[in-house]
Design an enzyme around this catalytic site. Structure first.
Site, PDB file in Angstrom:
ATOM      1  N   ASP A   1       4.016   3.694   6.401  1.00  0.00           N
ATOM      2  CA  ASP A   1       3.369   3.491   7.695  1.00  0.00           C
ATOM      3  C   ASP A   1       4.281   2.841   8.709  1.00  0.00           C
ATOM      4  OD1 ASP A   1       3.364   0.811   6.484  1.00  0.00           O
ATOM      5  OD2 ASP A   1       2.054   0.273   8.155  1.00  0.00           O
TER       6      ASP A   1
ATOM      7  N   THR B   1      11.755  -6.705  -1.891  1.00  0.00           N
ATOM      8  CA  THR B   1      10.478  -6.504  -2.579  1.00  0.00           C
ATOM      9  C   THR B   1      10.695  -6.193  -4.054  1.00  0.00           C
ATOM     10  OG1 THR B   1       9.660  -5.557  -0.519  1.00  0.00           O
ATOM     11  CG2 THR B   1       8.303  -5.214  -2.480  1.00  0.00           C
TER      12      THR B   1
ATOM     13  N   ASP C   1       7.292   3.025  -2.505  1.00  0.00           N
ATOM     14  CA  ASP C   1       7.612   4.135  -1.616  1.00  0.00           C
ATOM     15  C   ASP C   1       9.092   4.162  -1.275  1.00  0.00           C
ATOM     16  OD1 ASP C   1       7.445   1.757  -0.159  1.00  0.00           O
ATOM     17  OD2 ASP C   1       6.039   2.501   1.336  1.00  0.00           O
TER      18      ASP C   1
ATOM     19  N   LYS D   1      17.270   3.654   0.708  1.00  0.00           N
ATOM     20  CA  LYS D   1      18.176   3.474   1.856  1.00  0.00           C
ATOM     21  C   LYS D   1      19.283   2.526   1.407  1.00  0.00           C
ATOM     22  CE  LYS D   1      14.770   2.514   5.211  1.00  0.00           C
ATOM     23  NZ  LYS D   1      14.316   2.073   6.533  1.00  0.00           N
TER      24      LYS D   1
ATOM     25  N   ASP E   1      14.579  -0.601   0.384  1.00  0.00           N
ATOM     26  CA  ASP E   1      15.281  -0.853   1.648  1.00  0.00           C
ATOM     27  C   ASP E   1      16.269  -1.997   1.422  1.00  0.00           C
ATOM     28  OD1 ASP E   1      15.764  -0.685   4.427  1.00  0.00           O
ATOM     29  OD2 ASP E   1      14.142  -2.043   4.910  1.00  0.00           O
TER      30      ASP E   1
ATOM     31  N   ARG F   1       0.356   7.075   7.577  1.00  0.00           N
ATOM     32  CA  ARG F   1       0.395   7.179   6.102  1.00  0.00           C
ATOM     33  C   ARG F   1      -0.087   8.547   5.626  1.00  0.00           C
ATOM     34  NH1 ARG F   1       1.194   1.932   3.947  1.00  0.00           N
ATOM     35  NH2 ARG F   1       0.212   0.272   5.141  1.00  0.00           N
TER      36      ARG F   1
ATOM     37  N   ARG G   1       0.793  -1.197   0.000  1.00  0.00           N
ATOM     38  CA  ARG G   1       0.000   0.000   0.000  1.00  0.00           C
ATOM     39  C   ARG G   1       0.842   1.272   0.000  1.00  0.00           C
ATOM     40  NH1 ARG G   1      -3.603  -1.805   5.007  1.00  0.00           N
ATOM     41  NH2 ARG G   1      -1.917  -3.308   5.204  1.00  0.00           N
ATOM     42  N   GLY G   2       2.123   1.133   0.283  1.00  0.00           N
ATOM     43  CA  GLY G   2       2.964   2.303   0.561  1.00  0.00           C
ATOM     44  C   GLY G   2       3.065   3.347  -0.533  1.00  0.00           C
TER      45      GLY G   2
HETATM   46  P1  IMP Z   1      12.572  -4.134   1.137  1.00  0.00           P
HETATM   47  O1  IMP Z   1      11.867  -5.279   0.504  1.00  0.00           O
HETATM   48  O2  IMP Z   1      13.415  -4.543   2.310  1.00  0.00           O
HETATM   49  O3  IMP Z   1      13.362  -3.275   0.152  1.00  0.00           O
HETATM   50  O4  IMP Z   1      11.487  -3.227   1.810  1.00  0.00           O
HETATM   51  C1  IMP Z   1      10.627  -2.510   1.095  1.00  0.00           C
HETATM   52  C2  IMP Z   1       9.332  -2.319   1.858  1.00  0.00           C
HETATM   53  O5  IMP Z   1       9.530  -2.241   3.268  1.00  0.00           O
HETATM   54  C3  IMP Z   1       8.753  -1.005   1.456  1.00  0.00           C
HETATM   55  O6  IMP Z   1       7.826  -1.192   0.411  1.00  0.00           O
HETATM   56  C4  IMP Z   1       8.099  -0.512   2.718  1.00  0.00           C
HETATM   57  O7  IMP Z   1       6.758  -0.967   2.751  1.00  0.00           O
HETATM   58  C5  IMP Z   1       8.816  -1.174   3.843  1.00  0.00           C
HETATM   59  N1  IMP Z   1       9.790  -0.259   4.482  1.00  0.00           N
HETATM   60  C6  IMP Z   1      11.125  -0.283   4.387  1.00  0.00           C
HETATM   61  N2  IMP Z   1      11.692   0.705   5.092  1.00  0.00           N
HETATM   62  C7  IMP Z   1      10.665   1.390   5.642  1.00  0.00           C
HETATM   63  C8  IMP Z   1      10.606   2.569   6.488  1.00  0.00           C
HETATM   64  O8  IMP Z   1      11.601   3.200   6.862  1.00  0.00           O
HETATM   65  N3  IMP Z   1       9.352   2.963   6.833  1.00  0.00           N
HETATM   66  C9  IMP Z   1       8.227   2.336   6.438  1.00  0.00           C
HETATM   67  N4  IMP Z   1       8.240   1.245   5.645  1.00  0.00           N
HETATM   68  C10 IMP Z   1       9.452   0.775   5.262  1.00  0.00           C
HETATM   69 MG    MG Z   2       5.684  -1.132   0.892  1.00  0.00          MG
END
Ligand code: IMP
Ligand code: MG
Length: 178
Positions: A162, A110, A103, A134, A106, A168, A43-44
């Site tokens: 969120d 994802t 959004d 990040k 990280d 959000r 949803r982000g």
């Molecule tokens: P990844 O798969 O580790 O890159 O994470 C991506 C998902 O984690 C994003 O779509 C966000 O929903 C969530 N996420 C990562 N870091 C944050 C943060 O600092 N605040 C809120 N959601 C985050």
């Molecule tokens: Mg997300």
């Protein structure tokens, strides 16, 4: 009762607005006159998407918009390391210019997972657009073609992001100390 609002604003709503307009220009430049499909991760990304598509329109881009529901976070701040993906909307991407929109980038779990699934559909072109990056947290090799802001290893909320389904609605990005 409402939780306390985070007091450290990292990116103001004016800064976001200006950068989103620039990003729309960058995307329009890459896809000059071509059709694109924005695959927005729920949803982000919904607030970012809403602003970006209206800026894109002023650059002559009229995207198709598809949503895909992905979750890897539980209710905490650490990813579970597993992706739960609603794959229905991956159909119909063959031969299209696909922009995967999220959004925040990280660990990369994802986006790298989604990119692999989209590639299976044989798109014409695929790019990744995120509001926040990040890079110090990266575990999976993936980069954003379009990114709004690079931030340190902080947990942030607002503008669609969120914590435990709260924050959000904030019109800015703030650091949440947990
Ligand atoms: P990844 O798969 O580790 O890159 O994470 C991506 C998902 O984690 C994003 O779509 C966000 O929903 C969530 N996420 C990562 N870091 C944050 C943060 O600092 N605040 C809120 N959601 C985050
Ligand atoms: Mg997300």
């Amino acid at each position: 009762m409402n939780k306390k609002l985070p007091d450290k604003v990292l990116v103001t709503s004016d800064e976001i607005r200006r950068r989103v307009e620039e990003l729309a220009g960058e995307i329009a430049c890459r896809y000059k006159g071509e059709d694109i499909v924005i695959l927005a991760l729920l949803r982000g990304s919904f607030v970012f998407l809403a602003d970006l598509i209206r800026s894109l329109f002023f650059h002559g881009i009229r995207p198709r918009i598809d949503f895909i529901s992905v979750s890897s976070y539980g209710s905490g701040v650490e990813s579970s390391g597993r992706l739960e993906i609603e794959q229905r909307y991956l159909k119909g991407l063959q031969g299209k210019n696909v922009v995967v929109l999220d959004d925040i980038l990280d660990t990369g779990l994802t986006i790298s997972g989604i990119v692999a699934l989209v590639m299976n559909e044989k798109p014409l072109d695929i790019s990744v657009c995120v509001l926040l990056d990040k890079p110090s947290r990266r575990k999976h090799p993936v980069q954003a073609d379009f990114k709004g802001f690079t931030i340190d290893d902080l947990f942030v909320v607002g503008y669609g992001l969120d914590y435990d389904d709260d924050y959000r609605y904030l019109p800015y990005i703030a650091e949440l100390s947990i």
